[in-house]
Motif scaffolding. Structure first.
Motif, PDB file in Angstrom:
ATOM      1  N   GLU A  60     -23.552  30.867 -48.591  1.00 47.82           N
ATOM      2  CA  GLU A  60     -23.958  29.989 -49.694  1.00 47.82           C
ATOM      3  C   GLU A  60     -22.857  29.014 -50.071  1.00 47.82           C
ATOM      4  N   ARG A  61     -21.608  29.339 -49.705  1.00 51.20           N
ATOM      5  CA  ARG A  61     -20.481  28.528 -50.163  1.00 51.20           C
ATOM      6  C   ARG A  61     -19.769  27.751 -49.058  1.00 51.20           C
ATOM      7  N   SER A  62     -19.857  28.195 -47.804  1.00 47.64           N
ATOM      8  CA  SER A  62     -19.088  27.502 -46.766  1.00 47.64           C
ATOM      9  C   SER A  62     -19.648  27.770 -45.371  1.00 47.64           C
ATOM     10  N   LYS A  63     -19.231  26.911 -44.438  1.00 47.82           N
ATOM     11  CA  LYS A  63     -19.572  27.083 -43.034  1.00 47.82           C
ATOM     12  C   LYS A  63     -18.803  28.265 -42.455  1.00 47.82           C
ATOM     13  N   SER A  76      -2.289  27.828 -39.972  1.00 43.59           N
ATOM     14  CA  SER A  76      -1.752  29.035 -40.597  1.00 43.59           C
ATOM     15  C   SER A  76      -2.399  30.301 -40.032  1.00 43.59           C
ATOM     16  N   GLY A  77      -1.830  31.426 -40.414  1.00 45.30           N
ATOM     17  CA  GLY A  77      -2.287  32.708 -39.883  1.00 45.30           C
ATOM     18  C   GLY A  77      -3.663  33.136 -40.342  1.00 45.30           C
ATOM     19  N   ASP A  78      -4.186  32.499 -41.398  1.00 36.03           N
ATOM     20  CA  ASP A  78      -5.514  32.881 -41.869  1.00 36.03           C
ATOM     21  C   ASP A  78      -6.615  32.058 -41.196  1.00 36.03           C
ATOM     22  N   TYR A 135     -15.162  35.918 -41.838  1.00 37.63           N
ATOM     23  CA  TYR A 135     -15.360  35.377 -43.184  1.00 37.63           C
ATOM     24  C   TYR A 135     -15.043  36.432 -44.244  1.00 37.63           C
ATOM     25  N   ASN A 136     -15.513  37.649 -44.020  1.00 34.81           N
ATOM     26  CA  ASN A 136     -15.250  38.735 -44.968  1.00 34.81           C
ATOM     27  C   ASN A 136     -13.774  39.092 -45.039  1.00 34.81           C
ATOM     28  N   ALA A 137     -13.041  38.755 -43.980  1.00 31.86           N
ATOM     29  CA  ALA A 137     -11.592  38.988 -43.964  1.00 31.86           C
ATOM     30  C   ALA A 137     -10.820  37.764 -44.458  1.00 31.86           C
ATOM     31  N   ASN A 138     -11.557  36.803 -45.058  1.00 32.58           N
ATOM     32  CA  ASN A 138     -10.963  35.570 -45.601  1.00 32.58           C
ATOM     33  C   ASN A 138     -10.267  34.733 -44.530  1.00 32.58           C
ATOM     34  N   LYS A 139     -10.871  34.683 -43.354  1.00 31.97           N
ATOM     35  CA  LYS A 139     -10.331  33.889 -42.255  1.00 31.97           C
ATOM     36  C   LYS A 139     -11.300  32.770 -41.879  1.00 31.97           C
TER      37      LYS A 139
END
Length: 301
Positions: free
Chosen positions: A152-155, A68-70, A119-123
């Motif tokens: 803290e939550r994901s790679k 997907s695009g994200d 990551y901050n852009a939810n990608k």
């Protein structure tokens, strides 16, 4: 050569991994679904292995085209490189600027900053590495350290390794056990069974515009399955040569005799040396003879 003769609009059995010919069934579908689930899970390494010619590169490209695009994807096709070159290649894939000429520590910092931006852009960021069995041990270790980057939550990055069975042997080494433990999803691409092989051939022919009657005599299909051993690359080679022979002889169906000639011209299609000797003795000319026949037929037609 034979496209117009068989009313085809493109070559159906090219060795180039063209995603238009991806068969969404059998082991290919299962492997792609495993990749998609693993990406959603978002943890660790993903490993896809398979023998030479089983379709790993095509699967990789299909996966890259399907996300997907994200999801931000990066791709390294030849990983037989040093740790620094790996970082430079990844930096280039991610669009990191000013990466050339800096040391490894600075490269890590630049890549980390870029990954945090994504990551901050939810990608999500996915790195796909083809022919991973060729990666030097020190580069594999550098790759493992790269995946230590996390919140803290994901790679911050996931890695998909596509490789031959030698990759499993490499990861079994004691000094690479830390990386081996990071593999959270794995899938082995098996050879095709006969039914899937027939679906595979039919799918490719239909995608290339073929709409005539049965192209193969059943005995030819039996030989094809036996000597291709269900390996897609060998299937492509043998059917391509059989189509050339059909064209040269002015025939519309691939017979047992034609398939034998295609097998005789393909060294890796032999299962045992005795069979190789038999085919070379019984059908000595291979496609050298077929080429002459093709020219002769066109001159007479």
């Amino acid at each position: 050569m034979y496209l117009d003769y068989f009313s085809l609009n493109k070559e159906p059995f090219s060795l180039t991994p063209d995603t238009r010919f991806f068969l969404d069934s059998g082991p290919f579908k299962n492997a792609l679904e495993t990749l998609m689930v693993a990406v959603d899970n978002g943890e660790g390494f993903i490993k896809i292995t398979g023998e030479v010619g089983t379709g790993k590169t095509l699967l990789c490209r299909k996966f890259l085209n399907s996300v997907s695009g994200d999801i931000v994807t990066s791709y390294i096709p030849n990983p037989n490189i040093s740790p620094k070159i790996l970082l430079l290649a990844l930096a280039k894939e991610l669009g990191v600027k000013s990466a050339v000429g800096v040391n490894e520590y600075s490269l890590h910092q630049l890549i980390t900053a870029k990954l945090i931006t994504y990551y901050n852009a939810n990608k999500k960021v996915i790195l796909c590495i083809d022919e991973a069995q060729a990666m030097p041990d020190e580069t594999l270790e550098s790759l493992r350290l790269l995946t230590n980057m996390e919140t803290e939550r994901s790679k911050l990055i996931q890695v998909v390794l596509f490789g031959q069975p030698e990759l499993d042997e490499k990861l079994a080494l004691r000094h690479l056990r830390q990386l081996r433990q990071r593999v959270s999803f794995s899938f082995k691409l098996e050879r095709l069974n006969k039914d899937v092989m027939i679906n595979y051939i039919t799918h490719r022919l239909v995608m290339a515009g073929f709409s005539s009657s049965e192209l193969f005599h059943q005995s030819a299909l039996n030989l094809l399955y036996r000597y291709s051993r269900g390996i897609p690359r060998l299937i492509n080679i043998l059917v391509h040569k059989a189509l050339i022979l059909c064209y040269g002889k002015g025939q519309r169906q691939i017979s047992k005799a034609i398939m034998k000639q295609a097998i005789a011209d393909t060294e890796d299609a032999y299962i045992e040396k005795k069979q190789r000797h038999y085919y070379q003795r019984v059908i000595p000319g291979g496609l050298a003879l077929a080429g002459a026949m093709a020219i002769g037929y066109r001159m007479l037609s």
